[in-house]
Design a protein around this motif. Structure first.
Motif, PDB file in Angstrom:
ATOM      1  N   THR A 127      95.209 -71.161  29.429  1.00 52.81           N
ATOM      2  CA  THR A 127      93.933 -71.824  29.982  1.00 52.81           C
ATOM      3  C   THR A 127      93.050 -70.413  30.157  1.00 52.81           C
ATOM      4  O   THR A 127      93.380 -69.391  31.196  1.00 52.81           O
ATOM      5  CB  THR A 127      93.897 -72.517  30.938  1.00 52.81           C
ATOM      6  N   HIS A 178      90.449 -67.879  31.510  1.00 51.56           N
ATOM      7  CA  HIS A 178      89.790 -67.529  32.948  1.00 51.56           C
ATOM      8  C   HIS A 178      87.590 -68.204  32.633  1.00 51.56           C
ATOM      9  O   HIS A 178      87.602 -68.387  33.682  1.00 51.56           O
ATOM     10  CB  HIS A 178      90.030 -66.212  32.974  1.00 51.56           C
ATOM     11  N   ALA A 208      85.449 -70.316  31.816  1.00 48.59           N
ATOM     12  CA  ALA A 208      85.818 -71.224  31.026  1.00 48.59           C
ATOM     13  C   ALA A 208      84.606 -72.150  29.805  1.00 48.59           C
ATOM     14  O   ALA A 208      85.160 -73.049  29.164  1.00 48.59           O
ATOM     15  CB  ALA A 208      85.086 -72.389  32.289  1.00 48.59           C
ATOM     16  N   THR A 209      83.844 -71.121  29.198  1.00 52.56           N
ATOM     17  CA  THR A 209      83.558 -71.326  27.909  1.00 52.56           C
ATOM     18  C   THR A 209      84.371 -71.150  26.873  1.00 52.56           C
ATOM     19  O   THR A 209      84.559 -71.664  25.371  1.00 52.56           O
ATOM     20  CB  THR A 209      81.933 -70.435  28.178  1.00 52.56           C
ATOM     21  N   HIS A 259      90.678 -72.598  24.229  1.00 54.98           N
ATOM     22  CA  HIS A 259      91.695 -72.800  24.744  1.00 54.98           C
ATOM     23  C   HIS A 259      93.199 -73.145  24.171  1.00 54.98           C
ATOM     24  O   HIS A 259      92.595 -73.112  22.777  1.00 54.98           O
ATOM     25  CB  HIS A 259      92.008 -74.365  25.798  1.00 54.98           C
ATOM     26  N   ALA A 305      86.199 -75.297  24.682  1.00 52.88           N
ATOM     27  CA  ALA A 305      86.276 -75.599  25.486  1.00 52.88           C
ATOM     28  C   ALA A 305      85.869 -77.089  25.768  1.00 52.88           C
ATOM     29  O   ALA A 305      86.315 -78.065  26.772  1.00 52.88           O
ATOM     30  CB  ALA A 305      84.704 -74.670  26.149  1.00 52.88           C
TER      31      ALA A 305
END
Length: 258
Positions: A97, A99, A101-102, A105, A125
């Motif tokens: 994951t 750091h 967030a955009t 993954h 994302a």
């Protein structure tokens, strides 16, 4: 008592006990081993980004992914799932994951005996599948390979910011490589797993999902990758000048690029 506790901890680290090693430690060991050893067999590959007419294909090995362990450790959180199987072989699944967030993954499935990847998956994302590759059949023994990890070019980040004043690199991404083809300059940005292409050229490119384009003076800048459109545009929105020639000392010969 304190000395006994320290000796126990040291013994756990030296013996590689799961109690001492984190999921990140175990994953990085597998990626290190994958530089010298790789599985072979039948692989099913699906690539949805960039879009293409035939997203599915077959291969004899996993497609090359330029893993950069130091950046992975800095930019991702790793968790280990319950044991699974790929091509009838026991594997450990690692979920990575970011750091940021955009950013994309990732999931990697690592062979429990050989400690090398047998499958990987990248999702945007929003959860959309970007690409996946997985063995459906594995040869009895892995093959020896040589896959070095190039060092980050010292001073490249500073040189890039001078060449493109106002550029805002997406969180976690750093420049790792520079290529030149005639008047077109391409800088590769990486967070350890996800890769963006930053291009300076005399001509623009049509804006599309995963592509941002902006004209600065007589030059065009493109930023291509799996980040949301807003993040791609934001990175370029304040660039004041484009002087890619100042990056000349960092150009990597095309045949040496990993």
């Amino acid at each position: 008592m304190r000395r006994v506790s320290w000796l126990v901890s040291a013994a756990l680290i030296l013996t590689g006990s799961p109690a001492a090693a984190t999921s990140m430690d175990n994953l990085l060991l597998a990626l290190k081993r994958a530089r010298a050893l790789a599985a072979r067999g039948h692989v099913e590959v699906t690539v949805n980004f960039p879009p293409q007419a035939s997203p599915a294909r077959r291969a004899a090995q996993l497609p090359a992914v330029p893993f950069r362990p130091a950046l992975i450790a800095r930019n991702f959180t790793v968790s280990r799932a319950v044991p699974e199987s790929v091509a009838d072989r026991a594997v450990t699944r690692y979920d990575l994951t970011p750091h940021n967030a955009t950013a994309g993954h990732w999931t990697l499935w690592v062979d429990s005996a050989w400690n090398v990847p047998l499958a990987f998956e990248e999702r945007l994302a929003d959860g959309t599948l970007a690409r996946r590759a997985s063995f459906t059949k594995v040869n009895p023994t892995p093959a020896k390979v040589t896959r070095p990890v190039p060092a980050l070019p010292a001073g490249l980040r500073g040189a890039l910011m001078r060449a493109l004043p106002g550029l805002r690199l997406p969180p976690g991404f750093v420049p790792v490589d520079v290529q030149r083809q005639d008047l077109r300059w391409t800088v590769t940005l990486s967070d350890g797993l996800n890769v963006l292409a930053l291009v300076a050229a005399p001509r623009g490119v049509q804006v599309a999902p995963g592509v941002a384009s902006r004209k600065v003076g007589v030059q065009w800048l493109w930023l291509v990758g799996t980040l949301p459109q807003s993040a791609l545009h934001e990175a370029l929105s304040r660039v004041q000048q484009v002087n890619p020639e100042t990056l000349g000392t960092f150009v990597t010969p095309a045949d040496s690029n990993p």
